[in-house]
Design a protein around this motif. Structure first.
Motif, mmCIF file in Angstrom:
data_model
loop_
_atom_site.group_PDB
_atom_site.id
_atom_site.type_symbol
_atom_site.label_atom_id
_atom_site.label_comp_id
_atom_site.label_asym_id
_atom_site.label_seq_id
_atom_site.Cartn_x
_atom_site.Cartn_y
_atom_site.Cartn_z
ATOM 1 N N UNK A 89 9.132 19.471 11.351
ATOM 2 C CA UNK A 89 8.135 20.538 11.384
ATOM 3 C C UNK A 89 6.877 19.966 12.036
ATOM 4 N N UNK A 90 6.517 20.426 13.226
ATOM 5 C CA UNK A 90 5.442 19.765 13.971
ATOM 6 C C UNK A 90 4.048 20.155 13.501
ATOM 7 N N UNK A 91 3.122 19.275 13.770
ATOM 8 C CA UNK A 91 1.706 19.553 13.542
ATOM 9 C C UNK A 91 1.066 19.996 14.860
ATOM 10 N N UNK A 92 -0.081 20.647 14.765
ATOM 11 C CA UNK A 92 -0.807 21.009 15.975
ATOM 12 C C UNK A 92 -1.229 19.755 16.737
ATOM 13 N N UNK A 93 -1.560 18.701 16.025
ATOM 14 C CA UNK A 93 -1.932 17.448 16.689
ATOM 15 C C UNK A 93 -0.792 16.949 17.571
ATOM 16 N N UNK A 94 0.440 17.017 17.065
ATOM 17 C CA UNK A 94 1.591 16.605 17.866
ATOM 18 C C UNK A 94 1.805 17.544 19.057
ATOM 19 N N UNK A 95 1.554 18.821 18.842
ATOM 20 C CA UNK A 95 1.699 19.787 19.922
ATOM 21 C C UNK A 95 0.689 19.524 21.036
ATOM 22 N N UNK A 96 -0.534 19.216 20.669
ATOM 23 C CA UNK A 96 -1.559 18.896 21.666
ATOM 24 C C UNK A 96 -1.148 17.668 22.476
ATOM 25 N N UNK A 97 -0.618 16.655 21.816
ATOM 26 C CA UNK A 97 -0.132 15.466 22.522
ATOM 27 C C UNK A 97 0.959 15.838 23.515
ATOM 28 N N UNK A 98 1.864 16.719 23.097
ATOM 29 C CA UNK A 98 2.958 17.156 23.967
ATOM 30 C C UNK A 98 2.423 17.938 25.166
ATOM 31 N N UNK A 99 1.446 18.802 24.923
ATOM 32 C CA UNK A 99 0.838 19.563 26.019
ATOM 33 C C UNK A 99 0.237 18.624 27.061
ATOM 34 N N UNK A 100 -0.442 17.598 26.608
ATOM 35 C CA UNK A 100 -1.029 16.633 27.536
ATOM 36 C C UNK A 100 0.045 15.856 28.283
ATOM 37 N N UNK A 101 1.076 15.467 27.557
ATOM 38 C CA UNK A 101 2.146 14.667 28.156
ATOM 39 C C UNK A 101 2.949 15.469 29.180
ATOM 40 N N UNK A 102 3.291 16.696 28.839
ATOM 41 C CA UNK A 102 4.170 17.520 29.678
ATOM 42 C C UNK A 102 3.404 18.440 30.629
ATOM 43 N N UNK A 103 2.079 18.401 30.570
ATOM 44 C CA UNK A 103 1.237 19.255 31.418
ATOM 45 C C UNK A 103 1.518 20.736 31.167
#
Length: 246
Positions: A89-103
């Motif tokens: 179950x992801x956190x928003x913090x992890x989602x933000x990291x993914x957004x930065x990583x995957x553009x």
């Protein structure tokens, strides 16, 4: 050019609102996704649609009873297929990291928190704080059905772009007043019953219009031809070529 939003990530081919589903957007050339967030007991913002765990995890009960330490033991993938067993179950913090990583760019829907004013304020502030960690080249649009929540978020973070979510029943003649009072940039409307005239009225008012949840290719093409700004769909992996009109 209309945008294609992957509804809860690539939810037709991966479990909704997981890092797997959202990460797969990049594999298909989809640059925008939609995801839902709410807050758990210790103040952590998590990515999930429901306020209960039952539908999309291996657990039952309210998300509002959870601590961050519980998240690693929650399986959000097995219900979808064994390929995704153990997906957390992801956190928003992890989602933000993914957004930065995957553009990737995100439409973050803030759920209408069920615990009252204090917790809603806590949710708003936590979302703002996490989104400040996005890279400068990432885009984000915050949406909610809760207009009071959006207005308060705009007061606290006037730089953020907002979209007011309307159900088919709630989209009345006062929509423009609501948008202006909230300080929003967009309306997100149900595709059922939407007409070309309604789209034209929104566009002439300078308001972005994104439509949910469109899973018919013909309907998506029709809406794009009418001039909508975005289509939110479970089928983003097959709709992406509509984004450029190919």
């Amino acid at each position: 050019m209309a945008r294609i939003f992957a509804h809860r990530g690539m939810s037709a081919i991966a479990p909704e609102n997981t890092l797997a589903a959202i990460g797969q957007c990049a594999d298909y050339g989809v640059t925008w996704f939609e995801a839902d967030v709410d807050i758990i007991a210790d103040g952590t913002v998590v990515v999930i649609h429901d306020s209960h765990l039952d539908r999309t995890t291996n657990r039952t009960g309210s998300i509002y009873d959870l601590q961050a330490s519980d998240l690693e033991n929650i399986d959000t993938g097995s219900w979808f297929s064994q390929e995704f067993a153990g997906e957390g179950l992801p956190t928003l913090a992890q989602l933000v990291e993914l957004m930065n990583e995957k553009k990737l760019n995100g439409n973050i829907e803030i759920k209408s928190n069920e615990q009252g004013t204090e917790r809603t304020y806590q949710l708003i502030d936590a979302v703002i704080a996490e989104l400040e960690k996005l890279d400068d080249d990432r885009e984000v649009l915050i949406s909610s059905f809760n207009q009071l929540l959006l207005a308060e978020l705009k007061r606290r973070a006037p730089h953020l772009r907002l979209g007011v979510l309307f159900s088919k029943e709630a989209l009345g003649y006062d929509w423009r007043s609501i948008v202006e009072l909230v300080g929003a940039d967009a309306i997100h409307v149900n595709e059922d019953g939407l007409t070309r005239e309604m789209v034209q009225i929104a566009r002439s008012a300078g308001v972005e219009i994104n439509v949910w949840t469109v899973n018919s290719r013909a309907r998506a093409n029709e809406l794009i031809n009418w001039g909508v700004d975005g289509v939110i769909t479970d089928e983003a992996h097959t709709f992406i070529e509509l984004e450029s009109g190919r």
